[in-house]
Design a protein around this motif. Structure first.
Motif, PDB file in Angstrom:
ATOM      1  N   VAL A   1       0.876  -1.176   0.000  1.00  0.00           N
ATOM      2  CA  VAL A   1       0.000   0.000   0.000  1.00  0.00           C
ATOM      3  C   VAL A   1       0.909   1.222   0.000  1.00  0.00           C
ATOM      4  CG1 VAL A   1      -1.747   1.296   1.276  1.00  0.00           C
ATOM      5  CG2 VAL A   1      -1.780  -1.211   1.317  1.00  0.00           C
ATOM      6  N   VAL A   2       0.743   2.073  -1.005  1.00  0.00           N
ATOM      7  CA  VAL A   2       1.619   3.241  -1.100  1.00  0.00           C
ATOM      8  C   VAL A   2       0.795   4.514  -0.893  1.00  0.00           C
ATOM      9  CG1 VAL A   2       3.276   4.480  -2.543  1.00  0.00           C
ATOM     10  CG2 VAL A   2       3.080   1.999  -2.715  1.00  0.00           C
ATOM     11  N   ILE A   3       1.250   5.313   0.041  1.00  0.00           N
ATOM     12  CA  ILE A   3       0.605   6.610   0.264  1.00  0.00           C
ATOM     13  C   ILE A   3       1.571   7.667  -0.244  1.00  0.00           C
ATOM     14  CG2 ILE A   3      -0.380   8.187   1.973  1.00  0.00           C
ATOM     15  CD1 ILE A   3      -0.848   5.736   3.785  1.00  0.00           C
TER      16      ILE A   3
ATOM     17  N   HIS B   1     -10.232   3.523   6.974  1.00  0.00           N
ATOM     18  CA  HIS B   1     -10.665   2.431   6.111  1.00  0.00           C
ATOM     19  C   HIS B   1     -10.531   1.091   6.838  1.00  0.00           C
ATOM     20  CE1 HIS B   1     -11.326   0.701   2.110  1.00  0.00           C
ATOM     21  NE2 HIS B   1     -10.439  -0.218   2.461  1.00  0.00           N
ATOM     22  N   LEU B   2      -9.384   0.886   7.436  1.00  0.00           N
ATOM     23  CA  LEU B   2      -9.129  -0.402   8.100  1.00  0.00           C
ATOM     24  C   LEU B   2     -10.011  -0.565   9.335  1.00  0.00           C
ATOM     25  CD1 LEU B   2      -5.212  -0.489   7.858  1.00  0.00           C
ATOM     26  CD2 LEU B   2      -6.887  -1.504   6.286  1.00  0.00           C
ATOM     27  N   GLN B   3     -10.278   0.530  10.019  1.00  0.00           N
ATOM     28  CA  GLN B   3     -11.140   0.446  11.202  1.00  0.00           C
ATOM     29  C   GLN B   3     -12.563   0.028  10.826  1.00  0.00           C
ATOM     30  OE1 GLN B   3      -9.915   4.437  12.958  1.00  0.00           O
ATOM     31  NE2 GLN B   3     -10.683   3.349  14.717  1.00  0.00           N
TER      32      GLN B   3
ATOM     33  N   ALA C   1      -9.109   0.576  -0.542  1.00  0.00           N
ATOM     34  CA  ALA C   1      -8.495   1.788   0.039  1.00  0.00           C
ATOM     35  C   ALA C   1      -7.909   2.685  -1.048  1.00  0.00           C
ATOM     36  CB  ALA C   1      -7.404   1.399   1.029  1.00  0.00           C
ATOM     37  N   VAL C   2      -7.775   2.139  -2.243  1.00  0.00           N
ATOM     38  CA  VAL C   2      -7.200   2.907  -3.347  1.00  0.00           C
ATOM     39  C   VAL C   2      -8.065   4.148  -3.604  1.00  0.00           C
ATOM     40  CG1 VAL C   2      -6.765   2.848  -5.842  1.00  0.00           C
ATOM     41  CG2 VAL C   2      -6.110   0.908  -4.406  1.00  0.00           C
TER      42      VAL C   2
END
Ligand code: BDP
Length: 701
Positions: A116-118, A136-138, A146-147
């Motif tokens: 996953v790249v931010i 998102h993960l929560q 998440a993209v």
């Protein structure tokens, strides 16, 4: 130990802690119990790679580490370079220089070779992207989803704290000030870090730490060093610090004979003071000013204009890229004037006269944070002057910390309103975000509802108002419903049914409150506590601080005539808006009494007479609190017991008070309407005198 934020400690020990006191807000990072979700997350996150060494990037990585670690039960190392094997998160700062603030805050989340790249052009963007991923993960969503990419619509997303030097908060209902002035700067409470984290997690990037009714004390060297200690914490989360200033400081603090903004000595004083501020807080944001309003000093004390005052400060701040945020909340004690018109009357003609680094901050409505107000007619009418939005999160007129009112519908109603200043579609949002008039500066402020209570906001459900404000300042196109759902999932439970039930309460809560408090466009901004209604209040030092000034009840009817036969305030809007509201037959019922004096027996578009409609609203409003109680009871098994019990108690009180407030209005208005309460409703169990007595006891000092 001292510097470790409380929330991180909380996360570390959360698995053993029993009661949820709300301290963790929407950053709970609860352990994921669904094995499929946990396994997927476990597989994807085995490192966090970040090469940028700034505090902000480091905090982004630390938050990911703490959050994902707590959710998965796994320690995830933070590394400088990407490991050769395994999958993880990469925080990637683009090499671009000279980026705008908006660009620096924007981010892209992508999937590259299983990682996953931010990415962002600024470290603040990395921080916001990290919080977006954690959101998102929560919610236990698939990683692929998440993209995304995101950029803020508003540049300055700020909280305004109305906090005083002695630790009290004007209109604060959640304990005392978060800032411990007497301890600062030597002792820096770890809670300041948690405050900054919470703000950063929803994109807030500015905070005004003191009350708009400002004490000059904040400009003393002693206090500037205290403020600098706070700024030192906030900047590591991308938050700039601002101060409210006392316009007469050159006199009160500087010992000058005058504070006239055109006086050379006064100008020099501000220049030097500003220089001193920046020498102590190098990234200081600027000044917020309440001038010539409610007894505060200002340029008009010297026959000067608001523009003269603002420009003097702008000149002092300009070399440091600081901004002046000048408030348009002004009104004079004129018995014949309509307070509704005051801001427009004083400011519209000053358009184009403000310096480049001035923003005029306008409250959402023309009067004062009422439960329902039409949008301020100033919006759209100053094309050459950036207008910022001021919302109020603290529930001054919304039942303090006792009544449950989700405010996003209030914010959205205003932002989505069409001003028609440049034809259809000229929404308030398009003005505030700068797109309609090409404002170079954009700002949205929320008057904070935080305090020293463990839950931060007194009523635990009021956390949603802080949350919603931040999310909307970032992106005003989000819906009140989407934000409510998201907040409930992060803060209360991920189970779909209770989330739906809670979202339902939240979305209806504002209308319910309006119905038992100020239906059909009633308002009650008179002086005093601003809690229980006192519609009979008719004495004050100034006419617009009485109740009767606003509701105008008489033997004929009720409401403030703001049409051409009355104050003609409607004329301040564009013809399309005026037309929609000027005719009492077609004026939307929520705004009816804002603009019209309606006779008691007039038939409304609902088919009921005014009197019957009032009875209907007051009664169904109060009754709907029972519905809120039932809905809340239905989610009990999914909510932390301490938290559930807390809200249950507050709802009980809310119901009691809704009945009391309904009775206060109904019994008082009945003395004018001389009509009976329809038989389908239970008669109030008290007399008007008893209601008044109750209010007196409440207000007793
Ligand atoms: C009113 C509050 C008052 C504030 C004022 C303001 O009652 O305490 O000082 O607004 O915004 O709503 O300046």
């Amino acid at each position: 130990m001292k510097t470790l934020p409380l929330l991180l400690l909380f996360i570390a020990f959360s698995l053993t802690s029993a009661a949820d006191d709300g301290y963790r807000l929407w950053l709970r990072y609860e352990r994921i119990t669904d094995p499929a979700v946990r396994t997927a997350y476990n597989k994807t996150f085995s490192f966090i790679a970040v090469s940028d060494t700034s505090d902000i990037s480091h905090n982004a990585a630390k938050e990911l580490q703490a959050g994902i670690g707590a959710m998965t039960g796994k320690h995830i190392p933070i590394v400088k370079t990407m490991p050769k094997s395994g999958r993880g998160i990469r925080l990637s700062l683009s090499g671009a220089t000279d980026v705008t603030a908006v660009k620096a805050d924007s981010y892209v989340i992508s999937l590259e070779g299983g990682n996953v790249v931010i990415k962002s052009a600024g470290n603040t963007g990395l921080l916001y992207g990290s919080f977006a991923l954690l959101r998102h993960l929560q919610q236990h969503l698939p990683i692929e989803k998440a993209v995304s990419q995101s950029k803020p619509k508003i540049q300055l997303r700020m909280l305004n704290h109305w906090d005083n030097p002695e630790g009290t908060i004007e209109r604060g209902y959640a304990g005392s000030s978060l800032w411990k002035w007497y301890e600062l700067p030597e002792t820096v409470d770890p809670r300041y870090t948690d405050y900054a984290r919470a703000n950063a997690s929803i994109g807030i990037n500015g905070t005004v730490v003191n009350n708009v009714n400002a004490s000059a004390r904040f400009l003393t060297a002693e206090y500037l060093h205290k403020v600098a200690a706070l700024a030192g914490v906030f900047r590591k989360y991308g938050i700039k610090t601002y101060l409210s200033i006392h316009f007469a400081a050159p006199k009160t603090l500087g010992g000058l004979k005058t504070s006239d903004p055109l006086d050379p000595e006064v100008r020099k004083w501000w220049m030097e003071k500003t220089k001193e501020v920046y020498s102590i807080i190098p990234d200081f944001g600027g000044f917020l000013v309440k001038a010539n309003s409610e007894g505060e000093p200002g340029p008009q004390d010297y026959g000067r204009t608001h523009a003269d005052g603002a420009n003097m400060l702008a000149e002092a701040l300009a070399p440091f890229n600081g901004v002046v945020i000048w408030r348009a909340f002004v009104y004079k004690a004129d018995p014949n004037a309509d307070r509704f018109k005051a801001a427009y009357d004083e400011f519209a003609s000053l358009d184009g006269k403000f310096a480049k680094n001035v923003i005029v901050q306008v409250k959402n409505g023309p009067i004062d944070f009422q439960p329902r107000e039409p949008f301020s007619p100033l919006f759209g009418n100053m094309p050459k002057t950036p207008l910022g939005m001021e919302f109020q999160l603290t529930q001054e007129y919304l039942g303090f910390a006792t009544h449950w009112v989700y405010e996003a519908p209030i914010f959205k109603e205003c932002l989505d309103a069409d001003t028609y200043v440049k034809g259809k579609g000229s929404t308030v949002a398009s003005i505030v975000d700068g797109s309609l008039h090409n404002y170079p500066l954009t700002c949205m402020a929320g008057v904070a509802n935080t305090g020293s209570d463990r839950s931060w906001t007194g009523h635990p459900m009021a956390q949603a108002n802080w949350y919603a404000f931040g999310r909307l300042a970032w992106d005003h196109t989000l819906s009140a419903q989407a934000i409510a759902r998201e907040w409930a999932q992060l803060t209360l439970t991920t189970q779909p049914k209770p989330v739906a039930a809670i979202t339902d309460i939240m979305l209806r809560s504002r209308d319910i409150y309006v119905d038992y408090n100020t239906p059909l466009g009633l308002s009650r901004p008179w002086t005093g506590a601003h809690y229980a209604p006192e519609p009979w209040q008719n004495r004050s030092s100034r006419p617009d601080w009485t109740a009767i000034y606003y509701h105008r009840a008489d033997s004929l009817g009720l409401g403030f005539d703001r049409t051409a036969t009355g104050s003609n305030a409607l004329q301040q809007y564009r013809p399309e808006v005026t037309r929609a509201w000027a005719n009492p037959e077609t004026c939307p019922l929520p705004y009816l009494l804002w603009f019209h004096h309606i006779s008691w027996s007039q038939k409304l578009s609902s088919g009921r007479t005014l009197w019957d409609e009032l009875c209907h609203r007051f009664y169904t409003g109060a009754e709907s609190v029972v519905w809120m109680q039932k809905q809340w009871a239905s989610v009990q098994s999914s909510i932390d017991p301490t938290l559930h019990a807390d809200v249950t108690g507050r709802l009980l009180k809310q119901h009691k008070e809704a009945i009391w407030w309904r009775d206060a209005w109904m019994l008082y208005l009945q003395t004018f309407s001389k009509q009976a309460i329809p038989a389908i409703y239970r008669r109030p169990e008290r007399t008007l005198e008893e209601v008044k007595e109750g209010v007196n006891v409440y207000l007793m000092r």
